[in-house]
Design a protein around this motif. Structure first.
Motif, PDB file in Angstrom:
ATOM      1  N   ARG A  98       0.833  -1.202   0.000  1.00 17.26           N
ATOM      2  CA  ARG A  98       0.000   0.000   0.000  1.00 17.26           C
ATOM      3  C   ARG A  98       0.869   1.254   0.000  1.00 17.26           C
ATOM      4  N   ARG A  99       1.927   1.254   0.798  1.00 15.62           N
ATOM      5  CA  ARG A  99       2.799   2.427   0.856  1.00 15.62           C
ATOM      6  C   ARG A  99       3.618   2.579  -0.415  1.00 15.62           C
ATOM      7  N   HIS A 100       3.968   1.450  -1.043  1.00 11.92           N
ATOM      8  CA  HIS A 100       4.685   1.523  -2.321  1.00 11.92           C
ATOM      9  C   HIS A 100       3.807   2.172  -3.386  1.00 11.92           C
ATOM     10  N   ARG A 105       2.166   7.033  -6.659  1.00  8.60           N
ATOM     11  CA  ARG A 105       1.178   8.044  -7.039  1.00  8.60           C
ATOM     12  C   ARG A 105       1.697   9.447  -6.752  1.00  8.60           C
ATOM     13  N   LEU A 106       2.289   9.636  -5.584  1.00  7.58           N
ATOM     14  CA  LEU A 106       2.781  10.968  -5.222  1.00  7.58           C
ATOM     15  C   LEU A 106       3.961  11.389  -6.095  1.00  7.58           C
ATOM     16  N   GLN A 107       4.866  10.454  -6.390  1.00  7.94           N
ATOM     17  CA  GLN A 107       6.004  10.781  -7.249  1.00  7.94           C
ATOM     18  C   GLN A 107       5.542  11.125  -8.667  1.00  7.94           C
ATOM     19  N   LYS A 108       4.514  10.437  -9.132  1.00 11.08           N
ATOM     20  CA  LYS A 108       3.976  10.719 -10.470  1.00 11.08           C
ATOM     21  C   LYS A 108       3.307  12.084 -10.510  1.00 11.08           C
ATOM     22  N   LYS A 109       2.657  12.461  -9.410  1.00  7.91           N
ATOM     23  CA  LYS A 109       1.970  13.748  -9.381  1.00  7.91           C
ATOM     24  C   LYS A 109       2.977  14.886  -9.414  1.00  7.91           C
ATOM     25  N   GLY A 110       4.027  14.810  -8.591  1.00  4.64           N
ATOM     26  CA  GLY A 110       5.131  15.756  -8.671  1.00  4.64           C
ATOM     27  C   GLY A 110       4.844  17.171  -8.211  1.00  4.64           C
ATOM     28  N   THR A 111       3.740  17.436  -7.565  1.00  4.32           N
ATOM     29  CA  THR A 111       3.425  18.790  -7.103  1.00  4.32           C
ATOM     30  C   THR A 111       4.133  19.076  -5.781  1.00  4.32           C
ATOM     31  N   GLY A 123      10.609   7.235   5.495  1.00  5.51           N
ATOM     32  CA  GLY A 123      11.100   6.471   6.633  1.00  5.51           C
ATOM     33  C   GLY A 123      10.048   5.690   7.379  1.00  5.51           C
ATOM     34  N   ARG A 124       8.759   5.837   7.018  1.00  4.59           N
ATOM     35  CA  ARG A 124       7.722   5.136   7.781  1.00  4.59           C
ATOM     36  C   ARG A 124       7.850   3.615   7.626  1.00  4.59           C
ATOM     37  N   GLU A 125       8.074   3.157   6.397  1.00  8.32           N
ATOM     38  CA  GLU A 125       8.216   1.716   6.182  1.00  8.32           C
ATOM     39  C   GLU A 125       9.478   1.187   6.855  1.00  8.32           C
ATOM     40  N   HIS A 126      10.558   1.966   6.780  1.00  7.38           N
ATOM     41  CA  HIS A 126      11.809   1.543   7.437  1.00  7.38           C
ATOM     42  C   HIS A 126      11.608   1.416   8.943  1.00  7.38           C
ATOM     43  N   ARG A 127      10.882   2.363   9.532  1.00 11.03           N
ATOM     44  CA  ARG A 127      10.642   2.290  10.975  1.00 11.03           C
ATOM     45  C   ARG A 127       9.782   1.081  11.321  1.00 11.03           C
ATOM     46  N   MET A 128       8.818   0.758  10.467  1.00 16.08           N
ATOM     47  CA  MET A 128       7.975  -0.409  10.719  1.00 16.08           C
ATOM     48  C   MET A 128       8.809  -1.685  10.701  1.00 16.08           C
ATOM     49  N   MET A 129       9.674  -1.830   9.673  1.00 19.40           N
ATOM     50  CA  MET A 129      10.490  -3.024   9.566  1.00 19.40           C
ATOM     51  C   MET A 129      11.504  -3.116  10.712  1.00 19.40           C
ATOM     52  N   THR A 130      12.060  -1.977  11.101  1.00 20.61           N
ATOM     53  CA  THR A 130      13.004  -1.987  12.213  1.00 20.61           C
ATOM     54  C   THR A 130      12.321  -2.426  13.505  1.00 20.61           C
ATOM     55  N   ASP A 131      11.107  -1.937  13.732  1.00 16.53           N
ATOM     56  CA  ASP A 131      10.364  -2.329  14.932  1.00 16.53           C
ATOM     57  C   ASP A 131      10.039  -3.819  14.894  1.00 16.53           C
ATOM     58  N   LEU A 132       9.628  -4.336  13.727  1.00 17.22           N
ATOM     59  CA  LEU A 132       9.330  -5.761  13.611  1.00 17.22           C
ATOM     60  C   LEU A 132      10.573  -6.605  13.890  1.00 17.22           C
ATOM     61  N   ASN A 133      11.706  -6.198  13.338  1.00 11.80           N
ATOM     62  CA  ASN A 133      12.931  -6.967  13.563  1.00 11.80           C
ATOM     63  C   ASN A 133      13.361  -6.929  15.019  1.00 11.80           C
ATOM     64  N   HIS A 134      13.145  -5.795  15.691  1.00 13.65           N
ATOM     65  CA  HIS A 134      13.440  -5.732  17.123  1.00 13.65           C
ATOM     66  C   HIS A 134      12.534  -6.702  17.894  1.00 13.65           C
ATOM     67  N   GLN A 135      11.248  -6.723  17.569  1.00 13.74           N
ATOM     68  CA  GLN A 135      10.324  -7.608  18.271  1.00 13.74           C
ATOM     69  C   GLN A 135      10.662  -9.072  18.022  1.00 13.74           C
ATOM     70  N   ILE A 136      10.988  -9.408  16.770  1.00  9.30           N
ATOM     71  CA  ILE A 136      11.308 -10.800  16.431  1.00  9.30           C
ATOM     72  C   ILE A 136      12.572 -11.245  17.161  1.00  9.30           C
ATOM     73  N   SER A 137      13.630 -10.426  17.092  1.00 12.89           N
ATOM     74  CA  SER A 137      14.883 -10.808  17.731  1.00 12.89           C
ATOM     75  C   SER A 137      14.719 -10.914  19.244  1.00 12.89           C
ATOM     76  N   LYS A 138      13.928 -10.020  19.829  1.00 11.48           N
ATOM     77  CA  LYS A 138      13.694 -10.074  21.273  1.00 11.48           C
ATOM     78  C   LYS A 138      12.951 -11.354  21.651  1.00 11.48           C
ATOM     79  N   PHE A 139      11.950 -11.725  20.855  1.00 15.12           N
ATOM     80  CA  PHE A 139      11.191 -12.956  21.128  1.00 15.12           C
ATOM     81  C   PHE A 139      12.105 -14.174  21.038  1.00 15.12           C
ATOM     82  N   VAL A 140      12.925 -14.239  19.985  1.00 13.88           N
ATOM     83  CA  VAL A 140      13.797 -15.391  19.773  1.00 13.88           C
ATOM     84  C   VAL A 140      14.796 -15.533  20.918  1.00 13.88           C
TER      85      VAL A 140
END
Length: 281
Positions: A98-100, A105-111, A123-140
């Motif tokens: 969804r974010r991709h 769409r926003l890059q195509k609009k260019g305004t 950075g929103r997707e990067h922060r989401m993945m970083t948080d998921l990896n922290h949770q996974i590693s902590k659980f393991v």
């Protein structure tokens, strides 16, 4: 402000962070401004406890595109075992897709307004993945600590060049944070004194953990494993995690085998290194 122009200001943070800064040796400190908020990043030197012997074996973790992580205990991560709003791997992939599309769409609009939204979303997707990896590693690491085991993951260095992914999975493969999850698990294991190993990833998803038979025919479908020799069946990622756990046990035995010196291989290598030169020499 003193005559030199230096300003003294108080700082605050989480209680555990303030306690760490007060009690532990400090390294470098950086003052940064992020979106109008000033942050002080302080590096502290954490104590390194001795690594405990993995008397319960190893907890194997298989990383993949369809599932971010699957353990040899059948835990699929992210999933119900983790807190937070991400319900599972399918949910994470849906959010990323969804974010991709939104970025496209926003890059195509260019305004100017579109560029402002892109900056806000950056950075929103990067922060989401970083948080998921922290949770996974902590659980393991917590699960390994609770059961007296070590942690074994695949050595996925260069995976993007080795794996032949379907064209619909290529962007996901190249954007999946394999190395970050390994790094997070490694340092969390070190802090807890948990044995950590990276094992050879070759044929982990095609080998039978019961009889050892290796064949591509053992994988009739992407997520399905059926041994052509003994008939063992199960989810392919779970079978791979079991193989990783077994290789972790073998790898740990290999690096800790006794030598004529009476020292394990890993300790002998450490003690055979020449001493570092003294400061100022």
């Amino acid at each position: 402000m003193d005559p030199t122009g230096r300003v003294t200001v108080p700082y605050t943070g989480r209680p555990e962070d303030l306690k760490a800064v007060d009690a532990l040796p400090m390294g470098e400190a950086d003052l940064i401004c992020r979106r109008g908020v000033w942050l002080l990043q302080v590096a502290v030197i954490l104590p390194h406890p001795a690594v405990h012997e993995p008397i319960g074996g190893f907890l194997g973790v298989d990383q993949g595109v369809a599932n971010l992580a699957v353990t040899s205990d059948r835990a699929v991560l992210p999933g119900p075992a983790l807190p937070g709003p991400i319900g599972g791997n399918g949910h994470a992939r849906t959010l990323r897709e969804r974010r991709h599309r939104q970025r496209q769409r926003l890059q195509k609009k260019g305004t100017a307004a579109a560029r402002r939204v892109l900056r806000r979303l950056s950075g929103r997707e990067h922060r989401m993945m970083t948080d998921l990896n922290h949770q996974i590693s902590k659980f393991v690491v917590r699960e390994a600590e609770r059961t007296g085991r070590g942690v074994a993951l695949e050595d996925l260095q260069g995976i993007r060049g080795r794996v032949r992914a379907h064209r619909f999975q290529r962007r996901t493969l190249h954007g999946w944070a394999f190395a970050q999850q390994i790094a997070f698990t490694r340092y969390k294991a070190a802090r807890a004194g948990i044995a950590f190993l990276l094992v050879d990833p070759a044929y982990t998803s095609q080998a039978c953990p019961d009889c050892g038979h290796i064949s591509r025919a053992n994988r009739p479908a992407r997520g399905r494993f059926v041994c052509a020799r003994c008939g063992l069946a199960g989810h392919a990622d779970h079978i791979a995690a079991r193989n990783i756990a077994t290789r972790g046990i073998a790898g740990w035995a290999a690096i800790n085998q006794p030598h004529a010196t009476g020292l394990p291989l890993a300790r002998r290598d450490r003690e055979s290194k020449p001493p570092a030169p003294a400061s100022g020499s």
